[in-house]
Design an enzyme around this catalytic site. Structure first.
Site, PDB file in Angstrom:
ATOM      1  N   HIS A  17       0.858  -1.183   0.000  1.00  0.00           N
ATOM      2  CA  HIS A  17       0.000   0.000   0.000  1.00  0.00           C
ATOM      3  C   HIS A  17       0.892   1.230   0.000  1.00  0.00           C
ATOM      4  O   HIS A  17       2.114   1.132   0.159  1.00  0.00           O
ATOM      5  CB  HIS A  17      -0.962  -0.007   1.194  1.00  0.00           C
ATOM      6  CG  HIS A  17      -0.305   0.079   2.537  1.00  0.00           C
ATOM      7  ND1 HIS A  17       0.542  -0.896   3.024  1.00  0.00           N
ATOM      8  CD2 HIS A  17      -0.367   1.034   3.504  1.00  0.00           C
ATOM      9  CE1 HIS A  17       0.954  -0.558   4.223  1.00  0.00           C
ATOM     10  NE2 HIS A  17       0.434   0.615   4.552  1.00  0.00           N
TER      11      HIS A  17
ATOM     12  N   HIS B  71       1.628   3.874   1.947  1.00  0.00           N
ATOM     13  CA  HIS B  71       1.975   4.645   3.137  1.00  0.00           C
ATOM     14  C   HIS B  71       3.490   4.792   3.168  1.00  0.00           C
ATOM     15  O   HIS B  71       4.224   3.880   2.760  1.00  0.00           O
ATOM     16  CB  HIS B  71       1.472   3.958   4.410  1.00  0.00           C
ATOM     17  CG  HIS B  71       0.047   4.299   4.736  1.00  0.00           C
ATOM     18  ND1 HIS B  71      -0.738   3.546   5.584  1.00  0.00           N
ATOM     19  CD2 HIS B  71      -0.733   5.342   4.325  1.00  0.00           C
ATOM     20  CE1 HIS B  71      -1.939   4.113   5.681  1.00  0.00           C
ATOM     21  NE2 HIS B  71      -1.950   5.191   4.926  1.00  0.00           N
TER      22      HIS B  71
ATOM     23  N   ASP C 159       5.902   4.617   5.289  1.00  0.00           N
ATOM     24  CA  ASP C 159       6.824   3.655   5.923  1.00  0.00           C
ATOM     25  C   ASP C 159       6.978   2.376   5.103  1.00  0.00           C
ATOM     26  O   ASP C 159       7.789   1.512   5.443  1.00  0.00           O
ATOM     27  CB  ASP C 159       6.372   3.340   7.359  1.00  0.00           C
ATOM     28  CG  ASP C 159       4.947   2.809   7.443  1.00  0.00           C
ATOM     29  OD1 ASP C 159       4.073   3.324   6.725  1.00  0.00           O
ATOM     30  OD2 ASP C 159       4.711   1.860   8.227  1.00  0.00           O
ATOM     31  N   HIS C 160       6.222   2.261   4.011  1.00  0.00           N
ATOM     32  CA  HIS C 160       6.343   1.082   3.133  1.00  0.00           C
ATOM     33  C   HIS C 160       6.936   1.436   1.770  1.00  0.00           C
ATOM     34  O   HIS C 160       7.203   0.544   0.968  1.00  0.00           O
ATOM     35  CB  HIS C 160       4.969   0.437   2.936  1.00  0.00           C
ATOM     36  CG  HIS C 160       4.390  -0.132   4.195  1.00  0.00           C
ATOM     37  ND1 HIS C 160       4.313  -1.485   4.457  1.00  0.00           N
ATOM     38  CD2 HIS C 160       3.894   0.488   5.299  1.00  0.00           C
ATOM     39  CE1 HIS C 160       3.793  -1.679   5.652  1.00  0.00           C
ATOM     40  NE2 HIS C 160       3.519  -0.493   6.183  1.00  0.00           N
TER      41      HIS C 160
ATOM     42  N   HIS D  99      -7.315  -1.746   5.341  1.00  0.00           N
ATOM     43  CA  HIS D  99      -6.444  -0.751   5.955  1.00  0.00           C
ATOM     44  C   HIS D  99      -7.070   0.625   5.724  1.00  0.00           C
ATOM     45  O   HIS D  99      -8.166   0.725   5.192  1.00  0.00           O
ATOM     46  CB  HIS D  99      -5.039  -0.883   5.325  1.00  0.00           C
ATOM     47  CG  HIS D  99      -3.953  -0.200   6.090  1.00  0.00           C
ATOM     48  ND1 HIS D  99      -3.871  -0.209   7.456  1.00  0.00           N
ATOM     49  CD2 HIS D  99      -2.874   0.523   5.662  1.00  0.00           C
ATOM     50  CE1 HIS D  99      -2.804   0.474   7.833  1.00  0.00           C
ATOM     51  NE2 HIS D  99      -2.176   0.939   6.762  1.00  0.00           N
TER      52      HIS D  99
ATOM     53  N   ASP E 196      -0.500  -3.940   5.580  1.00  0.00           N
ATOM     54  CA  ASP E 196      -1.102  -3.695   6.873  1.00  0.00           C
ATOM     55  C   ASP E 196      -2.589  -3.999   6.774  1.00  0.00           C
ATOM     56  O   ASP E 196      -3.207  -3.712   5.763  1.00  0.00           O
ATOM     57  CB  ASP E 196      -0.969  -2.228   7.259  1.00  0.00           C
ATOM     58  CG  ASP E 196       0.487  -1.753   7.380  1.00  0.00           C
ATOM     59  OD1 ASP E 196       1.411  -2.551   7.150  1.00  0.00           O
ATOM     60  OD2 ASP E 196       0.694  -0.569   7.658  1.00  0.00           O
TER      61      ASP E 196
ATOM     62  N   HIS F 138       5.925  -5.428  12.009  1.00  0.00           N
ATOM     63  CA  HIS F 138       5.257  -4.127  11.913  1.00  0.00           C
ATOM     64  C   HIS F 138       4.889  -3.640  13.315  1.00  0.00           C
ATOM     65  O   HIS F 138       3.785  -3.143  13.580  1.00  0.00           O
ATOM     66  CB  HIS F 138       4.024  -4.199  10.999  1.00  0.00           C
ATOM     67  CG  HIS F 138       3.599  -2.852  10.467  1.00  0.00           C
ATOM     68  ND1 HIS F 138       2.658  -2.064  11.097  1.00  0.00           N
ATOM     69  CD2 HIS F 138       4.009  -2.143   9.392  1.00  0.00           C
ATOM     70  CE1 HIS F 138       2.497  -0.944  10.418  1.00  0.00           C
ATOM     71  NE2 HIS F 138       3.312  -0.951   9.376  1.00  0.00           N
TER      72      HIS F 138
HETATM   73 ZN   LIG Z   1       0.017   1.471   6.534  1.00  0.00          ZN
END
Ligand SMILES: [Zn+2]
Length: 304
Positions: free
Chosen positions: A63, A65, A67-68, A142, A212, A270
């Site tokens: 996805h 976001h 942090d990914h 998510h 997530d 995570h």
């Molecule tokens: Zn996320």
């Protein structure tokens, strides 16, 4: 020597800490590398794992976001310095293609290799099919569109019994067909059944990467009895209300998915930065499911 290994580059969550790196995982299947998510610092962790950039051909984003994803501009930029040709396929949503294309064009305009986008959707679909492996998506729950990925080895060929091959004088030109399951017909018409000439193939291995997501009991069936399940364990059960609200899972919920899917082992990760002792994730998951692997940066988990 395992032919299917999972390298944990980062298993922290969005808020930076000195204990964990943001999300990134590399799947090594017979020397071919597949990255899932690319949080900041992934390219350094990749090198610490002594992985070869030249073996990395696919990057999958669960996805969009930060942090990914935010390690990706740096990784692509660095790969451009290497001067090696070839192709990198990035599997992401349409928004990811649009945004990343702009970033790559600005910072890495003249890449010596091709970047190809495979636009995926939040649905169940096979998104990669190679001679030895398939990758399919599972929609997650998510705060933004998100999918999990299931890496499944294709069934291999049967193993020949060398002594029986010699005994029945099977010609070399027939070996591949025998490995594929055919019987052998001798020149005099005698049929030698395949089971006399071969033993069953090695059972195919599989890995699921679920991050997530809020707890989704129904995905267990979609995941199936994989050898190893990475399922995010952002929270402990004491924060289950917050987990649901933020679109995340607790260690207990991840363990329930692993149990219901019939997974061989559960890999945690995570982790929310609020917790100081990762062991608590393992303890909580172990109440539900017996085979829990506590994730950490630097960990390499073989599937066989
Ligand atoms: Zn996320």
């Amino acid at each position: 020597m395992s032919t299917f290994k999972i390298h944990t580059l980062g298993c922290g969550s969005a808020k930076p800490t000195l204990r964990h790196q943001p999300s990134s995982t590399v799947i090594d299947h017979r020397g071919n590398l597949f990255m899932v998510d690319c949080g900041e610092g992934a390219q350094h962790a990749f090198q610490r794992h002594r992985l070869k950039f030249s073996r990395l051909g696919h990057i999958f984003l669960t996805h969009l976001h930060g942090d990914h994803v935010l390690g990706l501009p740096g990784l692509i930029s660095s790969l451009g310095l290497g001067g090696a040709g070839g192709k990198m396929v990035i599997h992401t949503f349409a928004d990811g293609k649009r945004i990343l294309n702009r970033i790559f064009n600005f910072f890495s305009g003249d890449l010596p290799f091709e970047v190809e986008f495979n636009v995926i959707r939040e649905e169940e679909a096979v998104i990669l099919d190679t001679p030895s492996l398939t990758v399919r998506t599972i929609p997650l729950d998510h705060r933004v569109p998100a999918v999990g990925f299931v890496f499944e080895e294709k069934p291999g060929l049967r193993h020949i019994k060398r002594d029986m091959i010699d005994f029945h004088q099977v010609p070399f030109s027939m070996i591949n067909r025998i490995k594929g399951g055919e019987d052998f017909v001798k020149p005099d018409g005698t049929v030698i059944p395949n089971v006399m000439l071969t033993s069953p193939p090695t059972p195919p291995l599989s890995y699921a990467h679920i991050s997530d997501t809020a707890y989704m009991p129904e995905i267990a069936e979609k995941i199936g009895p994989v050898n190893l399940l990475f399922h995010e364990t952002t929270y402990l059960d004491s924060h289950s209300a917050e987990a649901a609200q933020r679109g995340h899972s607790t260690a207990r919920q991840a363990a329930m998915v692993a149990r219901d899917a019939g997974a061989g082992a559960l890999l945690t990760g995570h982790y929310s930065s609020r917790y100081k002792n990762d062991e608590d994730f393992r303890k909580e998951a172990l109440d539900i499911f017996p085979n829990v692997i506590l994730n950490r940066e630097g960990l390499v988990t073989p599937l066989d």
